[in-house]
Design an enzyme around this catalytic site. Sequence first.
Site, PDB file in Angstrom:
ATOM      1  N   LYS A   1     119.701  66.045  51.312  1.00 12.77           N
ATOM      2  CA  LYS A   1     120.413  65.785  52.536  1.00 12.77           C
ATOM      3  C   LYS A   1     121.377  67.260  52.915  1.00 12.77           C
ATOM      4  O   LYS A   1     121.331  67.486  53.905  1.00 12.77           O
ATOM      5  CB  LYS A   1     121.753  64.897  52.143  1.00 12.77           C
ATOM      6  CG  LYS A   1     123.042  64.829  53.036  1.00 12.77           C
ATOM      7  CD  LYS A   1     124.184  63.720  52.354  1.00 12.77           C
ATOM      8  CE  LYS A   1     125.035  64.207  51.298  1.00 12.77           C
ATOM      9  NZ  LYS A   1     126.137  64.837  51.980  1.00 12.77           N
ATOM     10  N   ASN A   2     121.788  67.956  52.027  1.00  5.17           N
ATOM     11  CA  ASN A   2     122.686  69.009  52.303  1.00  5.17           C
ATOM     12  C   ASN A   2     121.722  70.221  52.747  1.00  5.17           C
ATOM     13  O   ASN A   2     122.257  71.093  53.224  1.00  5.17           O
ATOM     14  CB  ASN A   2     123.705  69.294  51.160  1.00  5.17           C
ATOM     15  CG  ASN A   2     124.666  68.248  50.890  1.00  5.17           C
ATOM     16  OD1 ASN A   2     124.770  67.374  51.721  1.00  5.17           O
ATOM     17  ND2 ASN A   2     125.234  68.332  49.834  1.00  5.17           N
TER      18      ASN A   2
ATOM     19  N   CYS B   1     138.694  63.995  53.276  1.00  4.23           N
ATOM     20  CA  CYS B   1     138.068  63.131  52.793  1.00  4.23           C
ATOM     21  C   CYS B   1     138.738  62.617  51.650  1.00  4.23           C
ATOM     22  O   CYS B   1     139.511  63.517  50.834  1.00  4.23           O
ATOM     23  CB  CYS B   1     136.505  63.293  52.672  1.00  4.23           C
ATOM     24  SG  CYS B   1     136.295  64.597  51.508  1.00  4.23           S
TER      25      CYS B   1
ATOM     26  N   ARG C   1     139.608  69.747  52.446  1.00  2.00           N
ATOM     27  CA  ARG C   1     138.503  70.240  53.163  1.00  2.00           C
ATOM     28  C   ARG C   1     138.779  71.326  53.955  1.00  2.00           C
ATOM     29  O   ARG C   1     138.407  70.999  55.324  1.00  2.00           O
ATOM     30  CB  ARG C   1     137.565  69.128  53.497  1.00  2.00           C
ATOM     31  CG  ARG C   1     137.270  67.784  52.444  1.00  2.00           C
ATOM     32  CD  ARG C   1     136.637  68.549  51.324  1.00  2.00           C
ATOM     33  NE  ARG C   1     135.217  68.841  51.507  1.00  2.00           N
ATOM     34  CZ  ARG C   1     134.212  68.019  51.577  1.00  2.00           C
ATOM     35  NH1 ARG C   1     134.246  66.892  51.516  1.00  2.00           N
ATOM     36  NH2 ARG C   1     132.835  68.521  51.557  1.00  2.00           N
TER      37      ARG C   1
ATOM     38  N   ASP D   1     128.986  68.101  42.564  1.00  2.00           N
ATOM     39  CA  ASP D   1     128.169  66.748  42.941  1.00  2.00           C
ATOM     40  C   ASP D   1     127.889  66.048  41.972  1.00  2.00           C
ATOM     41  O   ASP D   1     127.366  65.061  42.040  1.00  2.00           O
ATOM     42  CB  ASP D   1     127.378  67.060  44.184  1.00  2.00           C
ATOM     43  CG  ASP D   1     127.970  67.605  45.375  1.00  2.00           C
ATOM     44  OD1 ASP D   1     127.232  68.203  46.211  1.00  2.00           O
ATOM     45  OD2 ASP D   1     129.079  67.474  45.493  1.00  2.00           O
TER      46      ASP D   1
ATOM     47  N   ARG E   1     125.243  56.975  52.604  1.00  2.00           N
ATOM     48  CA  ARG E   1     125.368  58.279  53.154  1.00  2.00           C
ATOM     49  C   ARG E   1     124.474  59.306  52.475  1.00  2.00           C
ATOM     50  O   ARG E   1     123.975  60.287  53.208  1.00  2.00           O
ATOM     51  CB  ARG E   1     126.561  58.778  53.185  1.00  2.00           C
ATOM     52  CG  ARG E   1     127.578  58.052  53.821  1.00  2.00           C
ATOM     53  CD  ARG E   1     129.052  58.552  53.886  1.00  2.00           C
ATOM     54  NE  ARG E   1     129.092  59.835  54.863  1.00  2.00           N
ATOM     55  CZ  ARG E   1     130.284  60.433  55.587  1.00  2.00           C
ATOM     56  NH1 ARG E   1     131.144  59.876  55.375  1.00  2.00           N
ATOM     57  NH2 ARG E   1     129.958  61.464  56.058  1.00  2.00           N
TER      58      ARG E   1
HETATM   59  C1  EPZ Z   1     129.218  71.360  50.641  1.00  2.00           C
HETATM   60  O1  EPZ Z   1     130.427  71.159  51.157  1.00  2.00           O
HETATM   61  C2  EPZ Z   1     128.442  69.955  50.180  1.00  2.00           C
HETATM   62  N1  EPZ Z   1     128.476  69.209  51.607  1.00  2.00           N
HETATM   63  C3  EPZ Z   1     129.330  69.163  49.423  1.00  2.00           C
HETATM   64  O2  EPZ Z   1     128.415  68.094  49.036  1.00  2.00           O
HETATM   65  C4  EPZ Z   1     129.400  69.938  48.127  1.00  2.00           C
HETATM   66  O3  EPZ Z   1     130.159  69.426  47.252  1.00  2.00           O
HETATM   67  C5  EPZ Z   1     130.104  71.277  48.546  1.00  2.00           C
HETATM   68  O4  EPZ Z   1     129.353  71.977  49.515  1.00  2.00           O
HETATM   69  C6  EPZ Z   1     130.275  72.070  46.924  1.00  2.00           C
HETATM   70  O5  EPZ Z   1     129.005  72.344  46.637  1.00  2.00           O
HETATM   71  C7  EPZ Z   1     127.276  69.528  52.405  1.00  2.00           C
HETATM   72  O6  EPZ Z   1     126.585  70.482  52.245  1.00  2.00           O
HETATM   73  C8  EPZ Z   1     127.202  68.627  53.797  1.00  2.00           C
HETATM   74  P1  EPZ Z   1     132.410  74.226  50.103  1.00  2.00           P
HETATM   75  P2  EPZ Z   1     131.381  72.218  51.792  1.00  2.00           P
HETATM   76  O7  EPZ Z   1     132.929  74.953  51.472  1.00  2.00           O
HETATM   77  O8  EPZ Z   1     130.467  73.118  52.452  1.00  2.00           O
HETATM   78  C9  EPZ Z   1     137.068  75.508  49.978  1.00  2.00           C
HETATM   79  C10 EPZ Z   1     128.207  65.663  48.712  1.00  2.00           C
HETATM   80  O9  EPZ Z   1     128.324  65.100  47.966  1.00  2.00           O
HETATM   81  N2  EPZ Z   1     136.853  76.055  51.237  1.00  2.00           N
HETATM   82  O10 EPZ Z   1     131.474  75.084  49.323  1.00  2.00           O
HETATM   83  O11 EPZ Z   1     132.572  71.549  52.630  1.00  2.00           O
HETATM   84  C11 EPZ Z   1     137.065  74.034  49.828  1.00  2.00           C
HETATM   85  O12 EPZ Z   1     138.193  73.234  49.946  1.00  2.00           O
HETATM   86  C12 EPZ Z   1     129.028  66.775  49.464  1.00  2.00           C
HETATM   87  O13 EPZ Z   1     126.816  65.774  49.432  1.00  2.00           O
HETATM   88  C13 EPZ Z   1     137.850  76.837  51.757  1.00  2.00           C
HETATM   89  O14 EPZ Z   1     138.850  76.765  51.214  1.00  2.00           O
HETATM   90  O15 EPZ Z   1     131.812  72.817  50.584  1.00  2.00           O
HETATM   91  C14 EPZ Z   1     136.336  73.852  48.299  1.00  2.00           C
HETATM   92  O16 EPZ Z   1     137.437  73.902  47.371  1.00  2.00           O
HETATM   93  C15 EPZ Z   1     130.478  66.479  48.994  1.00  2.00           C
HETATM   94  N3  EPZ Z   1     137.730  77.239  53.097  1.00  2.00           N
HETATM   95  C16 EPZ Z   1     135.602  75.199  47.794  1.00  2.00           C
HETATM   96  O17 EPZ Z   1     135.883  76.094  49.258  1.00  2.00           O
HETATM   97  C17 EPZ Z   1     136.755  76.854  53.612  1.00  2.00           C
HETATM   98  O18 EPZ Z   1     136.756  77.230  55.184  1.00  2.00           O
HETATM   99  C18 EPZ Z   1     134.006  74.788  48.256  1.00  2.00           C
HETATM  100  O19 EPZ Z   1     133.841  74.098  49.484  1.00  2.00           O
HETATM  101  C19 EPZ Z   1     135.842  76.330  53.131  1.00  2.00           C
HETATM  102  C20 EPZ Z   1     135.684  75.701  51.913  1.00  2.00           C
END
Ligand code: EPZ
Length: 420
Positions: A22-23, A117, A122, A308, A400
């Site tokens: 998916k990702n 969410c 996020r 995850d 999803r």
């Molecule tokens: C991706 O989310 C995945 N989603 C998530 O999977 C996964 O849990 C996550 O990466 C971590 O591996 C998709 O790929 C669609 P991040 P993403 O940006 O990109 C902080 C699932 O179950 N952050 O790596 O949103 C954030 O708050 C989903 O399939 C900022 O501070 O995750 C978090 O603490 C759930 N500022 C950390 O970084 C930003 O601009 C990692 O988030 C962006 C993120």
Amino acid sequence: MDKFIIQGGRRLEGTIVVSGSKNATLPIAVAAAILGDGVSTIHNVPLLQDVNFMCGVLEVLGAKTQLENSVLTIDPGEHAAYEAPYDLVRKMRASIYVLGPLVAKLGRARVSFPGGCAIGTRPVDLHLTGLENLGAQIKVEHGYIVAEANKLVGSDMSLRGPSGSSVGATGNVMMAATLAEGTTTIFDAACEPEIVDLANFLNAIGANIEGAGTPVIKIHGVKELSGTKYSVIPDRIEAGTFMAAAAITKGDLLIKHALPHHLGAVTEKLIEAGVNIEWRDDGARVTVTDKLRSVDVRTSPFPGFPTDMQAQMIGLMSITEGISVITETIFPDRFIHVSELNRMGASIRIEDGSAIVKGVEKLSGASVMASDLRAGAVLVLAGLAAEGETTVLRVYHIDRGYEYIERKLAAVGASIVRVS
Ligand code: EPZ
């Protein structure tokens, strides 16, 4: 709203096939529809609600999409529009992926600010500063991110957030940088396999990206990108979830298409807990012969233990004798599943961003509610192992990210039915 009815206590045995990631699919579809000028056919695409949502967003932006038998055909069309509306973005946060590509391709974008969410607020600040580093002017007004750029110019930047690298920000900036003038270097880049798959797709349509999969990614801008035929990697989290299902039911499963280099940390932890994992050419054979041991887990960015898979590990440890400390460093609030597991007889308490899991003899079936994708998955796992009947409500959360999970589990011996 659909629900699952599960009769617990059945060992899972047989072969379970992992679908496409998916990702990886979500950003690749965006790249094909917005950055590419030619038609792309993407194979091994999972039949998921989130993929349908993303196709809806891309259609609003002028692309034509068709998903049939795991093949997603994307015709970018005339790159007609640059606005991703609230009613679509609110359904799926990953819609933020259209921001960088729209600014790179059209010089402008208007994307509804994604909300939080069940697993946290996020934020997207790293996405926005990353694009500003490339020369985009960005403002947020009336709930929308408005971005403009006459042209994007490559630059060096770090995309490190409070908990390490950001998958989404790395993907967004990497996509935008493919059409920027000059070279962009992203330090502290996310190393997840989905980022590597996205980079491989981008290079297949004419981009020039080096270092994906390492913390330093270099993107040399090019003038235009085309279309291609591509096949998406298997979903490592779906694979890991099925590994946990084999373990929690003390079963014997071949998880077909799982890849060892995508699941190193998960394999290590499950083996430490006493699960037998045999990696073969066609996937992972997972069995349990001895009593499992409680283990401690700390989530971290790839190649660390994936957030995850945190819920699934809590589920397995909830019926493993001993005390297990599961620490969540990526999304500190990601413990909604704990209260539902405790309703099934688990003994878990949350303390300073960690779940302290005291293994119990047995879980007992109950009516429980899914609140997000992986929380829903662990409730299914718990239901498989619990005594008696478990009803999982709001399974649309599970749909999803898991392609017909009830069919795949029933085919290897689970008693699980979907009731509309
Ligand atoms: C991706 O989310 C995945 N989603 C998530 O999977 C996964 O849990 C996550 O990466 C971590 O591996 C998709 O790929 C669609 P991040 P993403 O940006 O990109 C902080 C699932 O179950 N952050 O790596 O949103 C954030 O708050 C989903 O399939 C900022 O501070 O995750 C978090 O603490 C759930 N500022 C950390 O970084 C930003 O601009 C990692 O988030 C962006 C993120």
